[in-house]
Design a protein around this motif. Structure first.
Motif, PDB file in Angstrom:
ATOM      1  N   PRO A  77       0.751  -1.223  -0.028  1.00  0.00           N
ATOM      2  CA  PRO A  77      -0.106  -0.068  -0.039  1.00  0.00           C
ATOM      3  C   PRO A  77       0.746   1.166  -0.082  1.00  0.00           C
ATOM      4  O   PRO A  77       1.746   1.274   0.723  1.00  0.00           O
ATOM      5  N   ALA A  78       0.454   2.469  -0.788  1.00  0.00           N
ATOM      6  CA  ALA A  78       1.104   3.562  -0.843  1.00  0.00           C
ATOM      7  C   ALA A  78       0.949   3.938   0.579  1.00  0.00           C
ATOM      8  O   ALA A  78       0.317   3.808   1.465  1.00  0.00           O
ATOM      9  N   LEU A  79       2.012   5.131   0.814  1.00  0.00           N
ATOM     10  CA  LEU A  79       1.983   5.806   2.234  1.00  0.00           C
ATOM     11  C   LEU A  79       0.617   6.496   2.284  1.00  0.00           C
ATOM     12  O   LEU A  79       0.294   6.722   3.213  1.00  0.00           O
ATOM     13  N   SER A  80      -0.016   6.839   1.364  1.00  0.00           N
ATOM     14  CA  SER A  80      -1.153   7.696   1.161  1.00  0.00           C
ATOM     15  C   SER A  80      -2.616   6.820   1.695  1.00  0.00           C
ATOM     16  O   SER A  80      -3.601   7.116   1.573  1.00  0.00           O
ATOM     17  N   SER A  81      -1.957   5.484   1.889  1.00  0.00           N
ATOM     18  CA  SER A  81      -3.336   4.414   2.064  1.00  0.00           C
ATOM     19  C   SER A  81      -3.490   4.417   3.825  1.00  0.00           C
ATOM     20  O   SER A  81      -4.467   3.531   4.095  1.00  0.00           O
ATOM     21  N   GLY A  82      -2.947   5.443   4.415  1.00  0.00           N
ATOM     22  CA  GLY A  82      -3.097   5.219   5.880  1.00  0.00           C
ATOM     23  C   GLY A  82      -2.062   4.629   6.673  1.00  0.00           C
ATOM     24  O   GLY A  82      -2.399   4.084   7.727  1.00  0.00           O
ATOM     25  N   VAL A  83      -0.656   4.306   6.124  1.00  0.00           N
ATOM     26  CA  VAL A  83       0.217   3.518   6.826  1.00  0.00           C
ATOM     27  C   VAL A  83       1.034   4.619   7.576  1.00  0.00           C
ATOM     28  O   VAL A  83       1.251   5.481   7.145  1.00  0.00           O
ATOM     29  N   LEU A  84       1.769   3.898   8.546  1.00  0.00           N
ATOM     30  CA  LEU A  84       2.816   4.669   9.149  1.00  0.00           C
ATOM     31  C   LEU A  84       4.002   4.581   8.066  1.00  0.00           C
ATOM     32  O   LEU A  84       4.180   3.423   7.592  1.00  0.00           O
TER      33      LEU A  84
END
Ligand SMILES: Cc1ncc(COP(=O)(O)O)c(C=O)c1O
Length: 332
Positions: free
Chosen positions: A217-224
């Motif tokens: 998942p891209a960083l803009s998917s809500g990941v740390l």
């Protein structure tokens, strides 16, 4: 199954608190420092690996973790009283004082100082900083697998609180997902984001492999913004494995050849089943299956995860030699 760091292990002799080494037994704060003050507190999780030569302790990506610590404080509008250089010294000083001769985990955290009676702590509150450390059993040599399940709890998103901050408050989200997973007989959750796409687990990022491509998942998917995730992507690119950082659908998990979690504590942890479905579609990738079967000591990892695990192990244990990502712990 993979384990979170185990703080219940015998405690070390020293902690670092507000500018100095303090003996474990003497590290005390007022009761007011827990409770409301914790709402805005931020932290980091860093690992130091014993080098393959058994002689040196190497802290992995210390600068990057300290930078993320400062970014978490900024996102939570806290003022850290120490710059990154001083925190770097503190971390190294503590590891020397505790004299670890095995893999260790470092936990810096910052909480608002003084008497905090208000939940709505004003922006810019000054902090106290503590650094704790404890020994840690790496699973890089044993490679366990784990069973994962998609959680009914959604990963926090930008509309609620910043997922990029490593703030203690954010962890209630992962904790609920983890308890649900355990209650239902799984090891770890996979949380979807507010848009229903794959985000991450309860303390680790997630990747899948399909047709030889690594997808996360891209960083803009809500990941740390995981430092292990970043390391794994760099290693994959170095090994010629195509990498995709993008939105990931839940159904892609069920069709993946491999799935694994990535995090400082979890390292690279293969997922052997997702929602009860064994990972990897039987017969779909005979070449990969043959390659996997031909190798020994595979643990639970698929062929791509195994290559990444080996590259990661060699990197963090200094087998590849000096890397700007390794900081040696040297007395004095
Ligand atoms: C919520 C969350 N996501 C992802 C990660 C993985 O990040 P890193 O690889 O930097 O440890 C962690 C662990 O720090 C985490 O707590």
């Amino acid at each position: 199954m993979g384990a979170l760091a185990s703080p219940e292990a015998a405690h070390p002799e020293w902690l670092w608190h507000s500018g100095a080494l303090v003996r474990w037994e003497e590290a005390r704060v007022h009761v007011n420092a827990v409770g409301h003050a914790s709402v805005a507190a931020v932290f980091e999780g860093i690992k130091a690996y014993l080098a393959a030569d058994g002689e040196r302790l190497l802290v992995f990506r210390l600068e990057d973790h300290l930078r993320r610590f400062a970014e978490s404080a900024r996102l939570c509008r806290l003022t850290l009283p120490y710059d990154t250089g001083r925190l770097r010294e503190a971390a190294l000083e503590l590891l020397v004082a505790n004299g670890f001769r095995q893999d260790a985990y470092l936990r810096p955290w910052a909480y608002p100082e003084g008497i905090v009676r208000e939940l709505m702590l004003p922006a810019g509150a000054r902090c106290e900083v503590v650094v704790d450390s404890w020994t840690f059993d790496s699973s890089l040599e044993t490679v366990p697998g784990c069973r994962a399940a998609v959680s009914s709890w959604r990963r926090i998103g930008e509309a609620a609180m910043p997922p990029r901050a490593k703030a203690f408050s954010n962890y209630h989200n992962g904790r609920l997902a983890l308890m649900e997973a355990r209650q239902n007989g799984h090891d770890w959750p996979v949380m979807l984001n507010e848009r229903g796409q794959v985000a991450e687990s309860a303390g680790a990022c997630v990747s899948l492999v399909r047709d030889g491509r690594l997808v996360t998942p891209a960083l803009s998917s809500g990941v740390l913004p995981g430092i292990t995730r970043d390391t794994v992507l760099a290693l994959a690119r170095g090994l010629g494995i195509p990498v995709e950082e993008r939105e990931v659908d839940r159904s892609e998990l069920y069709l993946a050849d491999e799935i694994f979690f990535m995090g400082t504590a979890w390292e690279i942890l293969p997922v052997t089943a997702i929602d009860g479905l064994p990972v990897g579609v039987p017969g779909a990738h005979p070449a990969a299956e043959e390659a996997a079967a031909a190798e020994t000591g595979a643990g639970a990892a698929g062929p791509v995860a195994r290559r990444l695990l080996e590259a990661y192990r060699r990197l963090v244990r200094g087998v590849e030699g000096d890397s700007p990502w390794l900081t040696e712990v040297k007395p004095g």
